[in-house]
Motif scaffolding. Structure first.
Motif, PDB file in Angstrom:
ATOM      1  N   VAL A  19       1.069  -1.212  -0.041  1.00 33.06           N
ATOM      2  CA  VAL A  19       0.053  -0.108  -0.165  1.00 33.06           C
ATOM      3  C   VAL A  19       0.816   1.238  -0.050  1.00 33.06           C
ATOM      4  CG1 VAL A  19      -1.712   1.438   1.668  1.00 33.06           C
ATOM      5  CG2 VAL A  19      -1.999  -1.036   1.172  1.00 33.06           C
ATOM      6  N   ALA A  20       0.673   2.121  -1.027  1.00 27.97           N
ATOM      7  CA  ALA A  20       1.537   3.705  -0.919  1.00 27.97           C
ATOM      8  C   ALA A  20       0.404   4.281  -0.913  1.00 27.97           C
ATOM      9  CB  ALA A  20       2.391   2.541  -2.022  1.00 27.97           C
ATOM     10  N   VAL A  30      -2.960   0.082  -3.312  1.00 31.05           N
ATOM     11  CA  VAL A  30      -2.574  -0.897  -3.396  1.00 31.05           C
ATOM     12  C   VAL A  30      -1.426  -0.700  -5.183  1.00 31.05           C
ATOM     13  CG1 VAL A  30      -2.366  -3.322  -3.502  1.00 31.05           C
ATOM     14  CG2 VAL A  30      -4.432  -1.956  -2.343  1.00 31.05           C
ATOM     15  N   LEU A  31       0.007  -1.371  -5.016  1.00 25.95           N
ATOM     16  CA  LEU A  31       1.198  -1.742  -5.871  1.00 25.95           C
ATOM     17  C   LEU A  31       1.154  -2.923  -5.917  1.00 25.95           C
ATOM     18  CD1 LEU A  31       2.846   1.598  -5.131  1.00 25.95           C
ATOM     19  CD2 LEU A  31       0.223   1.345  -6.469  1.00 25.95           C
ATOM     20  N   VAL A  38      -2.896  -1.972  -8.779  1.00 28.28           N
ATOM     21  CA  VAL A  38      -3.747  -2.655  -8.460  1.00 28.28           C
ATOM     22  C   VAL A  38      -5.580  -2.332  -9.275  1.00 28.28           C
ATOM     23  CG1 VAL A  38      -5.348  -5.207  -8.044  1.00 28.28           C
ATOM     24  CG2 VAL A  38      -3.156  -4.457  -7.417  1.00 28.28           C
ATOM     25  N   ARG A  39      -5.513  -2.801 -10.479  1.00 28.76           N
ATOM     26  CA  ARG A  39      -6.705  -1.934 -11.339  1.00 28.76           C
ATOM     27  C   ARG A  39      -8.658  -2.310 -10.513  1.00 28.76           C
ATOM     28  NH1 ARG A  39      -6.475  -2.597 -17.648  1.00 28.76           N
ATOM     29  NH2 ARG A  39      -7.661  -0.896 -17.242  1.00 28.76           N
ATOM     30  N   PRO A  40      -8.336  -3.123 -10.109  1.00 31.40           N
ATOM     31  CA  PRO A  40      -9.621  -3.518  -9.557  1.00 31.40           C
ATOM     32  C   PRO A  40     -10.121  -2.762  -8.347  1.00 31.40           C
ATOM     33  CG  PRO A  40      -8.934  -5.567 -10.814  1.00 31.40           C
ATOM     34  CD  PRO A  40      -7.893  -5.272 -10.482  1.00 31.40           C
ATOM     35  N   ILE A  41      -8.906  -3.258  -7.584  1.00 29.88           N
ATOM     36  CA  ILE A  41      -8.836  -2.507  -5.673  1.00 29.88           C
ATOM     37  C   ILE A  41      -8.236  -0.892  -6.186  1.00 29.88           C
ATOM     38  CG2 ILE A  41      -7.244  -1.956  -4.289  1.00 29.88           C
ATOM     39  CD1 ILE A  41      -6.263  -5.032  -4.820  1.00 29.88           C
ATOM     40  N   ARG A  42      -8.317  -0.369  -7.429  1.00 30.28           N
ATOM     41  CA  ARG A  42      -8.218   1.546  -7.346  1.00 30.28           C
ATOM     42  C   ARG A  42      -9.782   1.429  -7.855  1.00 30.28           C
ATOM     43  NH1 ARG A  42      -7.720   5.079 -10.395  1.00 30.28           N
ATOM     44  NH2 ARG A  42      -6.746   6.764 -10.179  1.00 30.28           N
ATOM     45  N   SER A  57      -9.846   5.844   6.633  1.00 29.38           N
ATOM     46  CA  SER A  57     -10.450   4.791   5.786  1.00 29.38           C
ATOM     47  C   SER A  57      -9.982   4.737   4.808  1.00 29.38           C
ATOM     48  CB  SER A  57     -12.301   5.636   5.925  1.00 29.38           C
ATOM     49  OG  SER A  57     -12.597   6.047   6.893  1.00 29.38           O
ATOM     50  N   VAL A  58      -9.879   5.125   3.443  1.00 30.38           N
ATOM     51  CA  VAL A  58      -9.404   4.407   2.357  1.00 30.38           C
ATOM     52  C   VAL A  58      -8.692   3.679   2.627  1.00 30.38           C
ATOM     53  CG1 VAL A  58      -8.433   5.572   0.303  1.00 30.38           C
ATOM     54  CG2 VAL A  58     -10.278   6.828   0.652  1.00 30.38           C
ATOM     55  N   ARG A  59      -7.375   4.476   3.465  1.00 24.06           N
ATOM     56  CA  ARG A  59      -6.185   4.177   3.827  1.00 24.06           C
ATOM     57  C   ARG A  59      -6.377   2.023   4.292  1.00 24.06           C
ATOM     58  NH1 ARG A  59      -2.157   2.933   8.417  1.00 24.06           N
ATOM     59  NH2 ARG A  59      -0.328   3.050   7.793  1.00 24.06           N
ATOM     60  N   SER A  60      -6.824   2.410   5.803  1.00 25.23           N
ATOM     61  CA  SER A  60      -7.840   1.228   5.764  1.00 25.23           C
ATOM     62  C   SER A  60      -7.829   0.627   5.241  1.00 25.23           C
ATOM     63  CB  SER A  60      -8.357   2.017   6.975  1.00 25.23           C
ATOM     64  OG  SER A  60      -8.790   0.254   7.299  1.00 25.23           O
ATOM     65  N   TYR A  61      -9.183   0.513   4.141  1.00 24.36           N
ATOM     66  CA  TYR A  61      -9.531  -0.370   3.648  1.00 24.36           C
ATOM     67  C   TYR A  61      -8.689  -1.210   2.173  1.00 24.36           C
ATOM     68  CZ  TYR A  61     -14.701  -0.281   4.012  1.00 24.36           C
ATOM     69  OH  TYR A  61     -16.281  -0.437   5.000  1.00 24.36           O
ATOM     70  N   ALA A  62      -7.739  -0.147   1.917  1.00 21.58           N
ATOM     71  CA  ALA A  62      -6.588  -0.531   1.104  1.00 21.58           C
ATOM     72  C   ALA A  62      -5.790  -1.404   1.404  1.00 21.58           C
ATOM     73  CB  ALA A  62      -5.841   0.774   0.713  1.00 21.58           C
ATOM     74  N   PHE A  63      -6.001  -2.162   2.720  1.00 15.98           N
ATOM     75  CA  PHE A  63      -4.453  -2.632   3.235  1.00 15.98           C
ATOM     76  C   PHE A  63      -5.362  -3.800   4.050  1.00 15.98           C
ATOM     77  CE2 PHE A  63      -1.510   0.465   5.203  1.00 15.98           C
ATOM     78  CZ  PHE A  63      -0.823   0.188   5.152  1.00 15.98           C
TER      79      PHE A  63
END
Length: 80
Positions: A19-20, A30-31, A38-42, A57-63
């Motif tokens: 995550v960056a 998410v890279l 990662v396109r679906p996650i983005r 919250s965006v950061r938390s969901y990314a992890f």
């Protein structure tokens, strides 16, 4: 119904991706191993941002999504 069990203690998740922070519309991405989003996650996170969710919250969901993305190949490999 036949119930099968798996010993989840034997599953080893890969240390894939990260995550960056990102200066774009989606503040956390998410890279993959090549450093590409990662396109679906983005796409999911973009929608999440559009609903005015907080940066934290965006950061938390990314992890959470990174962990899920790591789990998927491991779960397929161990399916009965």
């Amino acid at each position: 119904m036949i119930e099968t069990t798996r010993d989840i203690r034997t599953i080893c998740l890969p240390r894939w991706g990260r995550v960056a922070a990102d200066p774009g519309v989606v503040p956390w991405l998410v890279l993959d191993e090549e450093g590409e989003a990662v396109r679906p996650i983005r796409r999911f996170l973009l929608d999440f941002v559009a609903w005015n969710n907080r940066t934290g919250s965006v950061r938390s969901y990314a992890f959470d999504l990174l962990r899920w993305w790591r789990w998927l190949p491991a779960s397929w490999a161990t399916s009965p």
